[in-house]
Design an enzyme around this catalytic site. Structure first.
Site, mmCIF file in Angstrom:
data_model
loop_
_atom_site.group_PDB
_atom_site.id
_atom_site.type_symbol
_atom_site.label_atom_id
_atom_site.label_comp_id
_atom_site.label_asym_id
_atom_site.label_seq_id
_atom_site.Cartn_x
_atom_site.Cartn_y
_atom_site.Cartn_z
ATOM 1 N N LYS A 115 -14.423 -20.075 -54.023
ATOM 2 C CA LYS A 115 -14.135 -18.855 -53.254
ATOM 3 C C LYS A 115 -14.622 -17.609 -54.000
ATOM 4 O O LYS A 115 -15.059 -16.645 -53.395
ATOM 5 C CB LYS A 115 -12.642 -18.765 -52.956
ATOM 6 C CG LYS A 115 -12.193 -19.803 -51.929
ATOM 7 C CD LYS A 115 -10.709 -19.630 -51.600
ATOM 8 C CE LYS A 115 -10.286 -20.426 -50.390
ATOM 9 N NZ LYS A 115 -10.391 -21.853 -50.516
ATOM 10 N N GLU A 199 -5.312 -11.577 -53.828
ATOM 11 C CA GLU A 199 -5.750 -10.596 -52.838
ATOM 12 C C GLU A 199 -4.567 -10.117 -52.019
ATOM 13 O O GLU A 199 -3.506 -10.728 -52.001
ATOM 14 C CB GLU A 199 -6.880 -11.151 -51.962
ATOM 15 C CG GLU A 199 -6.565 -12.393 -51.193
ATOM 16 C CD GLU A 199 -7.784 -12.983 -50.467
ATOM 17 O OE1 GLU A 199 -8.922 -12.858 -50.965
ATOM 18 O OE2 GLU A 199 -7.566 -13.577 -49.411
ATOM 19 N N HIS A 234 -0.819 -24.380 -43.246
ATOM 20 C CA HIS A 234 -2.139 -23.750 -43.467
ATOM 21 C C HIS A 234 -3.292 -24.619 -42.971
ATOM 22 O O HIS A 234 -4.434 -24.410 -43.357
ATOM 23 C CB HIS A 234 -2.374 -23.409 -44.941
ATOM 24 C CG HIS A 234 -1.387 -22.434 -45.489
ATOM 25 N ND1 HIS A 234 -1.337 -21.128 -45.094
ATOM 26 C CD2 HIS A 234 -0.379 -22.602 -46.393
ATOM 27 C CE1 HIS A 234 -0.357 -20.516 -45.746
ATOM 28 N NE2 HIS A 234 0.240 -21.378 -46.515
ATOM 29 N N ARG A 291 -20.391 -27.519 -43.987
ATOM 30 C CA ARG A 291 -20.463 -28.819 -43.305
ATOM 31 C C ARG A 291 -20.163 -28.614 -41.832
ATOM 32 O O ARG A 291 -19.872 -27.506 -41.397
ATOM 33 C CB ARG A 291 -19.414 -29.767 -43.902
ATOM 34 C CG ARG A 291 -18.023 -29.135 -43.878
ATOM 35 C CD ARG A 291 -16.913 -30.035 -44.353
ATOM 36 N NE ARG A 291 -15.700 -29.284 -44.633
ATOM 37 C CZ ARG A 291 -14.853 -28.849 -43.722
ATOM 38 N NH1 ARG A 291 -15.085 -29.056 -42.442
ATOM 39 N NH2 ARG A 291 -13.767 -28.174 -44.064
#
Length: 480
Positions: A115, A199, A234, A291
Protein backbone atom coordinates in the site's frame (compact mmCIF):
# COMPACT_ATOMS: atom_id res chain seq x y z
CA UNK A 1 -2.04 -19.69 -27.42
CA UNK A 2 -3.34 -23.25 -27.60
CA UNK A 3 -3.42 -24.36 -23.98
CA UNK A 4 -4.04 -22.55 -20.67
CA UNK A 5 -3.50 -23.90 -17.18
CA UNK A 6 -5.81 -22.36 -14.58
CA UNK A 7 -3.94 -22.17 -11.29
CA UNK A 8 -7.09 -22.07 -9.19
CA UNK A 9 -10.22 -23.96 -8.16
CA UNK A 10 -13.99 -23.61 -7.79
CA UNK A 11 -16.12 -21.13 -9.66
CA UNK A 12 -13.31 -18.90 -10.95
CA UNK A 13 -11.47 -21.87 -12.52
CA UNK A 14 -14.65 -22.84 -14.41
CA UNK A 15 -15.31 -19.20 -15.32
CA UNK A 16 -11.87 -18.85 -16.96
CA UNK A 17 -12.14 -22.24 -18.68
CA UNK A 18 -15.52 -21.35 -20.23
CA UNK A 19 -14.00 -18.37 -22.03
CA UNK A 20 -10.90 -20.33 -23.06
CA UNK A 21 -13.16 -23.03 -24.50
CA UNK A 22 -15.16 -20.40 -26.39
CA UNK A 23 -11.87 -19.13 -27.87
CA UNK A 24 -10.84 -22.64 -28.95
CA UNK A 25 -8.11 -22.91 -26.31
CA UNK A 26 -7.56 -26.20 -24.41
CA UNK A 27 -7.60 -26.08 -20.60
CA UNK A 28 -5.69 -27.76 -17.79
CA UNK A 29 -7.04 -27.92 -14.24
CA UNK A 30 -4.93 -28.47 -11.15
CA UNK A 31 -6.48 -29.83 -7.98
CA UNK A 32 -5.78 -30.96 -4.44
CA UNK A 33 -6.85 -34.32 -3.00
CA UNK A 34 -9.85 -32.57 -1.38
CA UNK A 35 -11.04 -31.37 -4.80
CA UNK A 36 -10.67 -34.70 -6.61
CA UNK A 37 -14.36 -34.74 -7.63
CA UNK A 38 -14.83 -30.99 -8.00
CA UNK A 39 -16.65 -29.62 -11.08
CA UNK A 40 -13.61 -27.64 -12.30
CA UNK A 41 -11.65 -30.90 -12.56
CA UNK A 42 -14.32 -32.51 -14.74
CA UNK A 43 -14.76 -29.36 -16.82
CA UNK A 44 -11.13 -29.09 -17.99
CA UNK A 45 -9.61 -30.96 -20.95
CA UNK A 46 -6.85 -32.27 -18.69
CA UNK A 47 -6.48 -32.31 -14.90
CA UNK A 48 -3.53 -32.97 -12.60
CA UNK A 49 -3.47 -33.53 -8.84
CA UNK A 50 -0.80 -31.29 -7.35
CA UNK A 51 -0.91 -32.20 -3.67
CA UNK A 52 -2.72 -32.55 -0.39
CA UNK A 53 -5.78 -30.60 0.75
CA UNK A 54 -4.14 -27.64 2.55
CA UNK A 55 -3.46 -24.89 -0.01
CA UNK A 56 0.14 -24.58 1.20
CA UNK A 57 0.61 -28.15 -0.08
CA UNK A 58 -1.29 -27.67 -3.35
CA UNK A 59 -2.69 -24.43 -4.81
CA UNK A 60 0.12 -22.29 -3.37
CA UNK A 61 2.91 -24.50 -4.72
CA UNK A 62 4.02 -22.31 -7.60
CA UNK A 63 6.97 -24.48 -8.65
CA UNK A 64 4.82 -27.61 -8.78
CA UNK A 65 2.24 -25.79 -10.94
CA UNK A 66 4.95 -24.57 -13.34
CA UNK A 67 6.33 -28.12 -13.52
CA UNK A 68 2.90 -29.45 -14.55
CA UNK A 69 2.52 -26.63 -17.10
CA UNK A 70 5.86 -27.49 -18.72
CA UNK A 71 5.14 -31.23 -18.76
CA UNK A 72 1.83 -30.61 -20.55
CA UNK A 73 3.17 -28.00 -23.02
CA UNK A 74 1.03 -25.23 -21.61
CA UNK A 75 1.36 -21.80 -23.27
CA UNK A 76 -0.08 -19.65 -20.49
CA UNK A 77 -1.15 -19.71 -16.84
CA UNK A 78 -4.23 -17.86 -15.57
CA UNK A 79 -4.07 -17.41 -11.79
CA UNK A 80 -7.73 -16.42 -11.19
CA UNK A 81 -7.89 -14.51 -7.87
CA UNK A 82 -6.59 -15.42 -4.44
CA UNK A 83 -3.82 -18.04 -4.09
CA UNK A 84 -0.92 -17.01 -6.39
CA UNK A 85 -2.69 -14.26 -8.35
CA UNK A 86 -0.83 -11.40 -6.62
CA UNK A 87 2.44 -13.21 -6.03
CA UNK A 88 5.11 -11.34 -7.99
CA UNK A 89 7.69 -14.13 -7.54
CA UNK A 90 5.30 -16.62 -9.14
CA UNK A 91 4.54 -14.25 -12.06
CA UNK A 92 8.27 -13.80 -12.62
CA UNK A 93 8.99 -17.54 -12.40
CA UNK A 94 6.22 -18.30 -14.94
CA UNK A 95 7.71 -15.84 -17.45
CA UNK A 96 11.22 -17.15 -16.77
CA UNK A 97 10.02 -20.57 -17.87
CA UNK A 98 8.79 -19.13 -21.17
CA UNK A 99 5.13 -19.42 -20.17
CA UNK A 100 2.82 -16.43 -20.47
CA UNK A 101 1.44 -15.16 -17.15
CA UNK A 102 -2.10 -13.89 -17.80
CA UNK A 103 -1.79 -10.82 -15.63
CA UNK A 104 0.51 -7.84 -15.04
CA UNK A 105 4.28 -7.98 -14.93
CA UNK A 106 5.93 -8.85 -11.61
CA UNK A 107 7.05 -5.24 -11.05
CA UNK A 108 3.48 -3.88 -11.14
CA UNK A 109 2.28 -6.62 -8.76
CA UNK A 110 5.12 -5.75 -6.39
CA UNK A 111 4.48 -1.98 -6.40
CA UNK A 112 0.73 -2.28 -5.96
CA UNK A 113 1.03 -5.13 -3.45
CA UNK A 114 2.48 -2.71 -0.93
CA UNK A 115 0.00 0.00 0.00
CA UNK A 116 2.89 2.36 0.75
CA UNK A 117 4.75 1.70 -2.53
CA UNK A 118 1.43 2.17 -4.36
CA UNK A 119 0.86 5.57 -2.74
CA UNK A 120 4.39 6.52 -3.63
CA UNK A 121 3.94 5.51 -7.28
CA UNK A 122 0.76 7.54 -7.80
CA UNK A 123 1.91 10.61 -5.84
CA UNK A 124 3.22 12.41 -8.93
CA UNK A 125 -0.20 12.28 -10.62
CA UNK A 126 -2.03 14.46 -8.07
CA UNK A 127 -4.56 11.74 -7.33
CA UNK A 128 -6.46 12.53 -4.12
CA UNK A 129 -5.37 10.45 -1.12
CA UNK A 130 -6.66 10.17 2.43
CA UNK A 131 -4.51 12.39 4.73
CA UNK A 132 -1.93 10.30 6.57
CA UNK A 133 1.68 9.13 6.89
CA UNK A 134 3.32 7.95 3.70
CA UNK A 135 5.93 5.68 5.28
CA UNK A 136 5.98 2.52 7.38
CA UNK A 137 6.14 3.05 11.07
CA UNK A 138 6.87 0.80 14.07
CA UNK A 139 7.87 3.40 16.67
CA UNK A 140 4.87 3.90 18.96
CA UNK A 141 5.82 7.41 20.09
CA UNK A 142 6.41 8.67 16.55
CA UNK A 143 3.13 7.09 15.49
CA UNK A 144 1.20 8.65 18.38
CA UNK A 145 2.57 12.09 17.52
CA UNK A 146 1.57 11.67 13.88
CA UNK A 147 -1.90 10.42 14.83
CA UNK A 148 -2.48 13.48 17.01
CA UNK A 149 -1.46 15.78 14.15
CA UNK A 150 -3.81 14.02 11.68
CA UNK A 151 -6.59 14.07 14.29
CA UNK A 152 -8.65 11.18 15.67
CA UNK A 153 -10.38 8.97 14.65
CA UNK A 154 -7.53 7.38 12.68
CA UNK A 155 -6.99 4.09 10.92
CA UNK A 156 -3.92 1.89 11.44
CA UNK A 157 -3.28 -0.32 8.42
CA UNK A 158 -0.81 -3.09 7.61
CA UNK A 159 1.24 -2.06 4.59
CA UNK A 160 1.17 -5.60 3.19
CA UNK A 161 -2.47 -6.04 4.21
CA UNK A 162 -5.67 -7.07 2.57
CA UNK A 163 -9.01 -8.63 3.47
CA UNK A 164 -9.37 -6.41 6.51
CA UNK A 165 -6.44 -7.99 8.39
CA UNK A 166 -4.08 -5.74 10.34
CA UNK A 167 -6.60 -2.89 10.35
CA UNK A 168 -7.56 -0.97 13.48
CA UNK A 169 -9.81 2.05 13.96
CA UNK A 170 -8.66 4.20 16.88
CA UNK A 171 -11.20 6.68 18.24
CA UNK A 172 -8.97 8.45 20.80
CA UNK A 173 -5.42 8.84 22.06
CA UNK A 174 -5.74 6.64 25.15
CA UNK A 175 -6.46 3.51 23.06
CA UNK A 176 -3.75 4.24 20.54
CA UNK A 177 -0.87 2.26 22.01
CA UNK A 178 -2.77 -0.99 22.56
CA UNK A 179 -4.39 -0.85 19.11
CA UNK A 180 -1.06 -0.10 17.45
CA UNK A 181 0.52 -3.16 19.12
CA UNK A 182 -2.42 -5.33 18.08
CA UNK A 183 -2.24 -4.11 14.46
CA UNK A 184 1.50 -4.84 14.28
CA UNK A 185 1.18 -8.36 15.71
CA UNK A 186 -1.80 -9.12 13.45
CA UNK A 187 0.19 -7.90 10.43
CA UNK A 188 3.15 -10.08 11.38
CA UNK A 189 1.05 -13.23 11.79
CA UNK A 190 -1.02 -12.61 8.62
CA UNK A 191 1.65 -11.28 6.24
CA UNK A 192 5.01 -11.84 7.94
CA UNK A 193 5.51 -8.08 7.79
CA UNK A 194 4.76 -5.84 10.75
CA UNK A 195 5.03 -2.48 9.01
CA UNK A 196 1.94 -0.33 9.40
CA UNK A 197 0.95 3.18 8.41
CA UNK A 198 -1.62 5.64 9.65
CA UNK A 199 -4.29 7.62 7.88
CA UNK A 200 -7.33 9.68 8.77
CA UNK A 201 -10.40 7.50 9.32
CA UNK A 202 -13.12 8.52 6.85
CA UNK A 203 -16.54 8.45 8.49
CA UNK A 204 -19.42 6.92 6.50
CA UNK A 205 -17.16 5.79 3.67
CA UNK A 206 -18.37 4.16 0.49
CA UNK A 207 -16.16 1.71 -1.34
CA UNK A 208 -16.18 2.31 -5.09
CA UNK A 209 -13.74 0.71 -7.51
CA UNK A 210 -12.90 1.23 -11.18
CA UNK A 211 -12.21 -1.67 -13.54
CA UNK A 212 -9.31 -1.01 -15.88
CA UNK A 213 -7.81 -2.93 -18.78
CA UNK A 214 -4.39 -2.20 -20.31
CA UNK A 215 -2.63 -3.66 -23.34
CA UNK A 216 1.07 -3.72 -24.26
CA UNK A 217 0.58 -0.97 -26.87
CA UNK A 218 0.07 1.84 -24.35
CA UNK A 219 -3.76 1.76 -24.30
CA UNK A 220 -5.55 1.84 -20.96
CA UNK A 221 -9.34 1.79 -20.67
CA UNK A 222 -11.62 2.18 -17.67
CA UNK A 223 -14.76 0.07 -17.71
CA UNK A 224 -16.70 2.17 -15.20
CA UNK A 225 -17.29 1.59 -11.54
CA UNK A 226 -18.55 -0.99 -9.09
CA UNK A 227 -20.06 -0.17 -5.71
CA UNK A 228 -18.76 -2.59 -3.05
CA UNK A 229 -19.88 -0.97 0.20
CA UNK A 230 -21.91 -3.88 1.62
CA UNK A 231 -19.25 -5.76 3.57
CA UNK A 232 -18.82 -7.96 6.61
CA UNK A 233 -15.44 -8.08 8.42
CA UNK A 234 -14.09 -5.56 5.84
CA UNK A 235 -14.84 -8.05 3.06
CA UNK A 236 -17.34 -7.55 0.27
CA UNK A 237 -20.55 -9.59 0.08
CA UNK A 238 -22.66 -7.57 -2.35
CA UNK A 239 -21.51 -5.54 -5.34
CA UNK A 240 -23.27 -3.58 -8.05
CA UNK A 241 -22.57 -1.68 -11.24
CA UNK A 242 -22.99 1.17 -11.79
CA UNK A 243 -22.99 2.88 -8.35
CA UNK A 244 -26.17 4.72 -7.46
CA UNK A 245 -24.27 7.85 -6.34
CA UNK A 246 -21.71 8.40 -9.09
CA UNK A 247 -22.56 11.16 -11.55
CA UNK A 248 -21.25 11.07 -15.16
CA UNK A 249 -18.77 13.89 -14.37
CA UNK A 250 -17.49 12.04 -11.30
CA UNK A 251 -17.29 8.77 -13.23
CA UNK A 252 -15.04 10.42 -15.81
CA UNK A 253 -12.83 11.94 -13.09
CA UNK A 254 -12.46 8.65 -11.22
CA UNK A 255 -11.93 6.72 -14.46
CA UNK A 256 -9.20 9.13 -15.55
CA UNK A 257 -7.54 8.82 -12.12
CA UNK A 258 -7.68 5.00 -12.37
CA UNK A 259 -6.01 5.09 -15.79
CA UNK A 260 -3.19 7.22 -14.33
CA UNK A 261 -2.74 4.74 -11.47
CA UNK A 262 -2.35 1.97 -14.09
CA UNK A 263 0.17 4.06 -16.02
CA UNK A 264 2.16 4.78 -12.84
CA UNK A 265 3.24 1.13 -12.67
CA UNK A 266 3.26 0.31 -16.39
CA UNK A 267 0.24 -1.95 -15.94
CA UNK A 268 -0.82 -4.78 -18.23
CA UNK A 269 -4.13 -6.67 -18.27
CA UNK A 270 -7.15 -6.45 -16.00
CA UNK A 271 -6.88 -4.56 -12.72
CA UNK A 272 -9.03 -2.68 -10.27
CA UNK A 273 -8.35 0.69 -8.70
CA UNK A 274 -10.15 1.07 -5.40
CA UNK A 275 -11.36 4.38 -4.02
CA UNK A 276 -13.00 5.57 -0.83
CA UNK A 277 -15.83 8.08 -1.06
CA UNK A 278 -16.53 10.30 1.93
CA UNK A 279 -19.99 11.58 2.89
CA UNK A 280 -19.55 14.57 0.56
CA UNK A 281 -18.66 12.17 -2.28
CA UNK A 282 -15.02 13.28 -2.49
CA UNK A 283 -12.96 10.31 -3.65
CA UNK A 284 -9.56 9.11 -2.41
CA UNK A 285 -7.20 6.50 -3.87
CA UNK A 286 -7.10 3.42 -1.67
CA UNK A 287 -5.16 0.69 -3.51
CA UNK A 288 -4.95 -1.31 -6.71
CA UNK A 289 -5.78 -5.00 -7.07
CA UNK A 290 -3.54 -6.48 -9.73
CA UNK A 291 -5.85 -9.25 -10.89
CA UNK A 292 -9.39 -10.09 -11.93
CA UNK A 293 -11.84 -9.31 -9.12
CA UNK A 294 -14.45 -11.65 -7.68
CA UNK A 295 -17.10 -9.11 -8.70
CA UNK A 296 -16.03 -8.75 -12.37
CA UNK A 297 -19.35 -10.22 -13.72
CA UNK A 298 -21.35 -7.07 -12.87
CA UNK A 299 -19.00 -5.06 -15.09
CA UNK A 300 -19.25 -7.67 -17.85
CA UNK A 301 -23.03 -7.41 -17.79
CA UNK A 302 -23.30 -3.61 -18.01
CA UNK A 303 -20.58 -3.29 -20.69
CA UNK A 304 -21.27 -6.46 -22.68
CA UNK A 305 -17.55 -7.31 -22.51
CA UNK A 306 -15.95 -10.63 -21.54
CA UNK A 307 -13.08 -9.50 -19.30
CA UNK A 308 -11.36 -12.90 -19.32
CA UNK A 309 -11.35 -12.87 -23.13
CA UNK A 310 -9.70 -9.42 -23.05
CA UNK A 311 -7.16 -10.68 -20.48
CA UNK A 312 -6.22 -13.53 -22.80
CA UNK A 313 -6.02 -11.30 -25.90
CA UNK A 314 -3.87 -8.72 -24.13
CA UNK A 315 -1.60 -11.47 -22.76
CA UNK A 316 -1.15 -12.69 -26.36
CA UNK A 317 0.14 -9.22 -27.22
CA UNK A 318 -2.98 -8.03 -29.04
CA UNK A 319 -4.20 -4.46 -28.99
CA UNK A 320 -7.45 -3.70 -27.16
CA UNK A 321 -10.23 -3.94 -29.77
CA UNK A 322 -12.16 -0.91 -28.48
CA UNK A 323 -11.61 2.73 -27.52
CA UNK A 324 -12.85 4.54 -24.42
CA UNK A 325 -15.59 6.32 -26.36
CA UNK A 326 -16.97 2.95 -27.55
CA UNK A 327 -17.76 1.93 -23.98
CA UNK A 328 -21.28 2.57 -22.66
CA UNK A 329 -23.19 1.57 -19.54
CA UNK A 330 -26.20 -0.52 -20.35
CA UNK A 331 -28.62 -1.41 -17.52
CA UNK A 332 -27.76 -2.42 -13.96
CA UNK A 333 -26.19 -5.53 -12.41
CA UNK A 334 -26.01 -6.83 -8.84
CA UNK A 335 -23.91 -9.62 -7.35
CA UNK A 336 -24.33 -11.59 -4.16
CA UNK A 337 -21.44 -13.77 -3.04
CA UNK A 338 -23.02 -17.00 -1.86
CA UNK A 339 -20.79 -18.12 0.99
CA UNK A 340 -21.23 -21.25 3.10
CA UNK A 341 -21.49 -19.06 6.20
CA UNK A 342 -24.08 -18.68 8.90
CA UNK A 343 -25.48 -15.11 8.86
CA UNK A 344 -27.29 -15.96 12.14
CA UNK A 345 -23.97 -16.72 13.80
CA UNK A 346 -21.65 -13.84 12.97
CA UNK A 347 -21.04 -15.17 9.43
CA UNK A 348 -18.94 -18.07 10.70
CA UNK A 349 -18.08 -20.70 8.07
CA UNK A 350 -20.71 -23.43 7.80
CA UNK A 351 -19.11 -26.58 6.47
CA UNK A 352 -21.05 -29.69 5.65
CA UNK A 353 -22.70 -31.69 2.92
CA UNK A 354 -24.80 -30.18 0.13
CA UNK A 355 -27.89 -32.37 0.54
CA UNK A 356 -29.82 -30.13 -1.85
CA UNK A 357 -28.16 -27.72 -4.27
CA UNK A 358 -30.29 -26.28 -7.07
CA UNK A 359 -29.40 -23.14 -8.98
CA UNK A 360 -31.89 -20.51 -10.15
CA UNK A 361 -32.31 -20.01 -13.90
CA UNK A 362 -34.08 -17.38 -15.96
CA UNK A 363 -33.66 -14.16 -17.86
CA UNK A 364 -31.29 -11.73 -16.17
CA UNK A 365 -29.79 -14.42 -13.92
CA UNK A 366 -26.19 -15.66 -14.06
CA UNK A 367 -24.61 -18.03 -11.54
CA UNK A 368 -20.83 -18.48 -11.53
CA UNK A 369 -20.79 -21.73 -9.61
CA UNK A 370 -18.19 -24.18 -8.31
CA UNK A 371 -20.26 -26.86 -6.55
CA UNK A 372 -22.94 -29.46 -7.16
CA UNK A 373 -25.48 -31.39 -5.12
CA UNK A 374 -24.01 -34.20 -3.00
CA UNK A 375 -20.61 -32.55 -2.54
CA UNK A 376 -18.93 -31.79 0.75
CA UNK A 377 -17.64 -28.28 1.34
CA UNK A 378 -13.92 -28.51 2.15
CA UNK A 379 -12.75 -26.68 5.26
CA UNK A 380 -9.41 -25.77 3.69
CA UNK A 381 -10.47 -22.95 1.38
CA UNK A 382 -12.52 -19.80 1.15
CA UNK A 383 -16.17 -20.83 1.80
CA UNK A 384 -17.60 -19.22 -1.36
CA UNK A 385 -19.94 -21.60 -3.20
CA UNK A 386 -20.91 -19.34 -6.07
CA UNK A 387 -21.71 -15.83 -7.18
CA UNK A 388 -25.30 -14.98 -7.95
CA UNK A 389 -25.59 -12.16 -10.49
CA UNK A 390 -28.79 -10.41 -11.52
CA UNK A 391 -29.33 -7.96 -14.35
CA UNK A 392 -32.10 -5.49 -15.18
CA UNK A 393 -32.64 -2.45 -17.38
CA UNK A 394 -32.87 -0.41 -14.15
CA UNK A 395 -31.59 -0.85 -10.59
CA UNK A 396 -35.15 -1.61 -9.40
CA UNK A 397 -35.59 -4.30 -12.02
CA UNK A 398 -32.21 -5.86 -11.16
CA UNK A 399 -33.24 -5.99 -7.48
CA UNK A 400 -36.51 -7.76 -8.32
CA UNK A 401 -34.70 -10.28 -10.53
CA UNK A 402 -32.21 -10.84 -7.69
CA UNK A 403 -34.92 -11.42 -5.06
CA UNK A 404 -36.64 -13.97 -7.29
CA UNK A 405 -33.29 -15.70 -7.95
CA UNK A 406 -32.55 -15.89 -4.19
CA UNK A 407 -35.95 -17.46 -3.66
CA UNK A 408 -35.29 -20.06 -6.38
CA UNK A 409 -31.77 -20.92 -5.14
CA UNK A 410 -32.23 -24.09 -3.06
CA UNK A 411 -29.52 -25.10 -0.60
CA UNK A 412 -29.89 -27.64 2.20
CA UNK A 413 -27.17 -29.08 4.42
CA UNK A 414 -25.27 -25.87 5.10
CA UNK A 415 -26.09 -22.27 6.00
CA UNK A 416 -25.44 -19.64 3.32
CA UNK A 417 -25.48 -15.87 2.85
CA UNK A 418 -28.66 -16.12 0.69
CA UNK A 419 -31.02 -14.97 3.51
CA UNK A 420 -28.63 -12.11 4.29
CA UNK A 421 -28.75 -11.09 0.62
CA UNK A 422 -32.54 -11.06 0.72
CA UNK A 423 -32.39 -8.88 3.86
CA UNK A 424 -30.13 -6.37 2.11
CA UNK A 425 -32.03 -6.21 -1.20
CA UNK A 426 -35.30 -5.61 0.67
CA UNK A 427 -33.83 -3.01 3.04
CA UNK A 428 -34.87 0.59 2.57
CA UNK A 429 -31.30 1.92 3.04
CA UNK A 430 -30.01 -0.27 0.22
CA UNK A 431 -32.98 0.33 -2.05
CA UNK A 432 -32.67 4.11 -1.65
CA UNK A 433 -28.96 3.95 -2.48
CA UNK A 434 -28.23 5.78 0.75
CA UNK A 435 -25.79 3.42 2.49
CA UNK A 436 -22.10 3.05 3.30
CA UNK A 437 -19.63 0.41 4.50
CA UNK A 438 -21.28 0.45 7.95
CA UNK A 439 -24.50 -1.06 6.58
CA UNK A 440 -24.07 -4.34 8.47
CA UNK A 441 -23.15 -2.60 11.72
CA UNK A 442 -26.03 -0.11 11.42
CA UNK A 443 -28.90 -2.25 10.20
CA UNK A 444 -28.12 -5.90 10.45
CA UNK A 445 -28.34 -8.29 13.35
CA UNK A 446 -29.21 -11.97 13.43
CA UNK A 447 -32.37 -11.19 15.40
CA UNK A 448 -33.86 -9.01 12.64
CA UNK A 449 -33.14 -11.73 10.09
CA UNK A 450 -34.75 -14.38 12.34
CA UNK A 451 -37.85 -12.20 12.72
CA UNK A 452 -38.05 -11.62 8.98
CA UNK A 453 -37.77 -15.35 8.28
CA UNK A 454 -40.35 -16.22 10.95
CA UNK A 455 -42.77 -13.65 9.50
CA UNK A 456 -42.32 -15.10 6.03
CA UNK A 457 -42.87 -18.63 7.32
CA UNK A 458 -46.08 -17.43 9.02
CA UNK A 459 -47.35 -15.77 5.83
CA UNK A 460 -46.50 -18.92 3.84
CA UNK A 461 -48.39 -21.00 6.44
CA UNK A 462 -51.46 -18.75 6.27
CA UNK A 463 -51.35 -18.84 2.48
CA UNK A 464 -51.19 -22.65 2.51
CA UNK A 465 -54.15 -22.76 4.92
CA UNK A 466 -56.16 -20.40 2.72
CA UNK A 467 -55.35 -22.59 -0.32
CA UNK A 468 -56.47 -25.64 1.63
CA UNK A 469 -59.87 -24.06 2.43
CA UNK A 470 -60.26 -22.87 -1.18
CA UNK A 471 -59.59 -26.41 -2.39
CA UNK A 472 -62.07 -27.83 0.14
CA UNK A 473 -64.71 -25.40 -1.15
CA UNK A 474 -64.06 -26.54 -4.74
CA UNK A 475 -64.26 -30.20 -3.67
CA UNK A 476 -67.59 -29.56 -1.83
CA UNK A 477 -69.04 -27.66 -4.80
CA UNK A 478 -68.06 -30.37 -7.25
CA UNK A 479 -69.62 -33.11 -5.14
CA UNK A 480 -73.02 -31.34 -4.93
Amino acid sequence: MKKILVANRGEIAIRVMKTAQKMGIKTVAVYSTADRNAPHVKFADEAVCIGEAPSSQSYLMGNKIIEVAKALNVDAIHPGYGFLSENSDFAEEVERNNIIFIGPKAKAIQIMGSKLAAKDAVKQYNIPMVPGIDHAITDIEEAKKAATEIGFPILIKASAGGGGKGMRIVENEKDFESQMNRAISEAISAFGDGSVFIEKYVNSPRHVEIQIMADSHGNVLYLFERECSIQRRHQKVIEEAPSSVITPAMRKKMGTAAVLVAKSCDYLGAGTVEFLLDEKHNFYFLEMNTRLQVEHPVTEWITGIDLVELQIKVARGEELPMKQEDLKINGHALELRVYAEDPMNDFLPSVGHLDVYQLPVGEGIRVDNGFEQGMDIPIYYDPMLSKLIAYGKTREEAMQVMLKAIEDYKVEGVHTTLPFGKFVFEHEAFRSGNFDTHFVKKYYDAESLKNQMAKEAEIAGLFALKQHFENQKIVRLSTH
